[in-house]
Design an enzyme around this catalytic site. Structure first.
Site, mmCIF file in Angstrom:
data_model
loop_
_atom_site.group_PDB
_atom_site.id
_atom_site.type_symbol
_atom_site.label_atom_id
_atom_site.label_comp_id
_atom_site.label_asym_id
_atom_site.label_seq_id
_atom_site.Cartn_x
_atom_site.Cartn_y
_atom_site.Cartn_z
ATOM 1 C CD GLN A 51 10.976 0.305 85.036
ATOM 2 O OE1 GLN A 51 9.592 0.416 85.413
ATOM 3 N NE2 GLN A 51 10.875 -0.277 83.580
ATOM 4 C CG HIS A 136 6.953 -5.878 86.293
ATOM 5 N ND1 HIS A 136 6.932 -7.038 85.444
ATOM 6 C CD2 HIS A 136 7.679 -4.653 86.242
ATOM 7 C CE1 HIS A 136 8.177 -6.264 84.616
ATOM 8 N NE2 HIS A 136 8.283 -5.046 84.975
ATOM 9 C CD GLU A 137 6.085 -1.462 87.033
ATOM 10 O OE1 GLU A 137 7.160 -0.883 87.216
ATOM 11 O OE2 GLU A 137 5.742 -1.666 86.034
ATOM 12 C CG HIS A 140 11.261 -2.242 88.220
ATOM 13 N ND1 HIS A 140 12.211 -2.487 87.392
ATOM 14 C CD2 HIS A 140 9.963 -2.592 87.323
ATOM 15 C CE1 HIS A 140 11.727 -2.991 86.095
ATOM 16 N NE2 HIS A 140 10.559 -2.868 86.133
HETATM 17 NI NI NI Z 1 9.408 -3.446 84.444
#
Ligand code: NI
Length: 172
Positions: A51, A136-137, A140
């Site tokens: 991110q 969730h991470e 990524h």
């Molecule tokens: Ni996220």
């Protein structure tokens, strides 16, 4: 420490697959500190290196409430194993998709093996919010976003709105 720029959906760089970290050194620890600072400044509970446009398998998490003491967690080269596949529904948001919250189903309980900020291996069993956040991470790091779990229609609607906001911010 410095704040890092968080990429926003549908930036194609969010689709890059992160590479395994080969060694934990001071430079990596600096990145970890910057990621925590960036995450706290944005009131997030998790941030993956992807991110902030760093293609390393590294993530930081802190699910403590803002009025509680901080509980910073670092996961380097995390590997997830599902312990209980029972789907758990949770409303998710993402610092790369600011302002949007949608329900996603994920396995209820997982085990994570990773390295900590000193390069030491550890294992953690997670359920509830922490299990949601870790999955969730890790997504990524594989170029996947929570909006990928939504219907095409919903995802398209979010994408269109995000692109419109980004155009307005550029021209402002
Ligand atoms: Ni996220």
């Amino acid at each position: 420490m410095s704040l890092l720029e968080i990429l926003e959906y549908p930036d194609p760089r969010l689709r890059k697959k992160a590479l395994a970290v080969s060694g934990v050194d001071d430079e990596l620890r600096q990145t970890i500190d910057d990621m925590f600072e960036t995450m706290y400044a944005a009131s997030g509970i998790g941030l993956a290196a992807t991110q902030v446009n760093i293609q390393k398998r590294l993530l930081v998490i802190d699910i403590a409430d803002e009025d509680e003491q901080r509980q910073p967690l670092v996961f380097i080269n995390p590997e997830i194993e599902v312990l209980d596949p029972e789907p758990h529904r949770h409303e998710e948001g993402c610092l790369s998709v600011p302002g949007y919250f949608e329900f996603v189903e994920r396995p209820r309980k997982v085990r994570v093996n990773a390295l900590d900020r000193n390069g030491e291996a550890f294992e953690m069993v997670a359920e509830g919010l922490l299990a949601v956040c870790i999955q969730h991470e890790v997504d990524h790091l594989d170029g996947k976003l929570f909006v990928d779990y939504l219907s095409v229609l919903k995802r398209q609607r979010i994408k269109t709105k995000m692109e419109k906001e980004q155009r307005q911010n550029l021209s402002a």
